[in-house]
Scaffold this active site. Structure first.
Site, short mmCIF file in Angstrom:
data_model
loop_
_atom_site.label_atom_id
_atom_site.label_comp_id
_atom_site.label_asym_id
_atom_site.label_seq_id
_atom_site.Cartn_x
_atom_site.Cartn_y
_atom_site.Cartn_z
CB VAL A 1 38.61 29.78 32.05
CG1 VAL A 1 37.10 29.69 32.05
CG2 VAL A 1 39.11 30.80 33.08
CG ASN B 1 31.82 37.21 33.71
OD1 ASN B 1 31.75 38.41 34.00
ND2 ASN B 1 31.57 36.26 34.59
CB SER C 1 38.65 45.77 35.17
OG SER C 1 38.51 46.55 36.35
CE1 TYR D 1 40.44 41.79 38.32
CE2 TYR D 1 40.54 44.17 38.09
CZ TYR D 1 39.82 43.00 38.05
OH TYR D 1 38.47 43.02 37.74
CB ALA E 1 49.53 43.26 34.22
CB SER E 2 45.19 40.08 34.07
OG SER E 2 44.19 40.67 34.87
CE LYS E 3 39.67 41.52 34.71
NZ LYS E 3 38.73 40.58 34.08
P1 NAI Z 1 32.39 37.19 40.95
O1 NAI Z 1 33.51 36.82 41.87
O2 NAI Z 1 31.06 37.51 41.51
O3 NAI Z 1 32.21 36.06 39.82
C1 NAI Z 1 33.30 35.48 39.16
C2 NAI Z 1 32.95 34.05 38.81
O4 NAI Z 1 34.05 33.49 38.10
C3 NAI Z 1 32.71 33.16 40.04
O5 NAI Z 1 31.52 32.41 39.88
C4 NAI Z 1 33.93 32.27 40.08
O6 NAI Z 1 33.69 30.98 40.66
C5 NAI Z 1 34.28 32.17 38.61
N1 NAI Z 1 35.67 31.79 38.38
C6 NAI Z 1 36.77 32.22 39.05
N2 NAI Z 1 37.86 31.61 38.58
C7 NAI Z 1 37.47 30.78 37.60
C8 NAI Z 1 38.15 29.87 36.74
N3 NAI Z 1 39.48 29.68 36.83
N4 NAI Z 1 37.43 29.18 35.82
C9 NAI Z 1 36.08 29.34 35.75
N5 NAI Z 1 35.37 30.16 36.54
C10 NAI Z 1 36.07 30.89 37.46
O7 NAI Z 1 32.98 38.42 40.12
P2 NAI Z 1 32.29 39.54 39.20
O8 NAI Z 1 32.41 40.81 39.91
O9 NAI Z 1 30.98 39.11 38.70
O10 NAI Z 1 33.35 39.59 38.01
C11 NAI Z 1 33.10 39.13 36.70
C12 NAI Z 1 34.14 39.72 35.78
O11 NAI Z 1 34.03 41.14 35.79
C13 NAI Z 1 35.60 39.42 36.21
O12 NAI Z 1 36.38 39.19 35.06
C14 NAI Z 1 36.02 40.70 36.90
O13 NAI Z 1 37.40 40.87 36.88
C15 NAI Z 1 35.28 41.73 36.08
N6 NAI Z 1 35.09 43.01 36.73
C16 NAI Z 1 34.37 43.10 37.91
C17 NAI Z 1 34.20 44.34 38.51
C18 NAI Z 1 33.44 44.52 39.78
O14 NAI Z 1 33.46 45.63 40.35
N7 NAI Z 1 32.74 43.52 40.30
C19 NAI Z 1 34.78 45.58 37.90
C20 NAI Z 1 35.47 45.35 36.66
C21 NAI Z 1 35.62 44.11 36.10
#
Ligand code: NAI
Length: 256
Positions: free
Chosen positions: A63, A89, A150, A162, A164-166
């Protein structure tokens, strides 16, 4: 069916919250596009969608790369004829925790690479996908964009990049909501608290216990609980909501 035949793109849809959102949207009748750098993971989620008899396309996309994003949006519009929903996401973390409790502080240990990687995926990725997806949405005079912040945006030791980005995603959300309102595009943001996914799977037990202690509900979120909020914001039930950041964190962000 709350998203019957709506075309929805979920970035990072191969894992965790993104995968849960893909499946939740499929249950509600959406036509889906999954974008992920990890194409194997995305294909596994797509197989589950096909088993539910819903159309789905997978894109191997980074992305943070404009050419990837533009090619994908063009292909989605060619395939489905429109694009109604974008769930921004995809996200990563690259923490600087190794000097915990030293006088320099964790920020001293953060490398340019850690900073650039996290800002590129989390913030620039959200900018690129929104800017590009908004083109067909503006033509249609209809669209829903949901960004992912987040609870970490409020500050977290070792996560300056992280956070700063969020927090940057809040400003992007407010601005896009203003710019796109005249095209009937809603732009909102979900700020999850600690959620059970790959991203939190590596956190040591004792640290995790400390986090859960600070959550009023005394438990982490299930990915589906975040997906349910994505669903609401992507549906017409939320037609009059725009420019909002909604915390889905079991109450962690309130109180003193
Ligand atoms: P995850 O690591 O399980 O899933 C993230 C997905 O994004 C993975 O499938 C990965 O391959 C994909 N990804 C990573 N870089 C990418 C790129 N450059 N282009 C396309 N796809 C890419 O993480 P999760 O926990 O499901 O996180 C989803 C979102 O929620 C993220 O933005 C994360 O920062 C946010 N978040 C997660 C929290 C948590 O406790 N798990 C808390 C707050 C926010």
């Amino acid at each position: 069916m709350r998203l019957q035949d709506k075309v929805a793109l979920i970035t990072g849809g191969g894992s965790g919250i993104g995968a849960a959102t893909v499946l939740r949207f499929a249950e509600e009748g959406a036509r889906l596009a999954i974008a992920d750098v990890n194409v194997e993971a995305a294909n596994q989620v797509a197989d589950q969608v096909r088993a539910m008899d819903r159309p789905v396309t997978v894109f191997q996309v980074d992305v943070s790369r404009r050419s990837d994003v533009e090619g994908m949006i063009e292909a989605i519009v060619k395939e489905y004829g429109r694009l109604d929903i974008l769930i921004n996401n995809a996200g990563i973390n690259r923490d600087a925790l190794s000097v915990r409790k030293t006088k320099e502080g964790e920020i001293k240990k953060m490398t340019d690479e850690q900073w650039d990687a996290v800002l590129a995926v989390n913030l620039k990725g959200t900018f690129l996908c929104s800017q590009t997806a908004a083109v067909p949405m503006m033509d249609q005079k209809y669209g829903k964009i949901v960004n992912t912040s987040s609870i970490g945006a409020l500050g977290n030791i070792g996560q300056a990049n992280y956070a700063a980005s969020k927090a940057g995603i809040w400003g992007l959300t407010y601005t896009l909501a203003l710019e796109y309102a005249r095209y009937n595009i809603n732009v909102n943001c979900v700020a999850p608290g600690a959620t059970k996914t790959q991203m939190t799977a590596g956190i040591p037990e004792n640290i995790l216990a400390g986090i859960v202690e600070k959550i009023p509900f005394r438990r982490m979120a299930e990915p589906r609980e975040i997906a349910n909020v994505h669903l609401f914001l992507a549906s017409d039930e939320a037609a009059y909501i725009t420019g909002q950041v909604i915390f889905v964190d079991g109450g962690m962000s309130v109180g003193i």
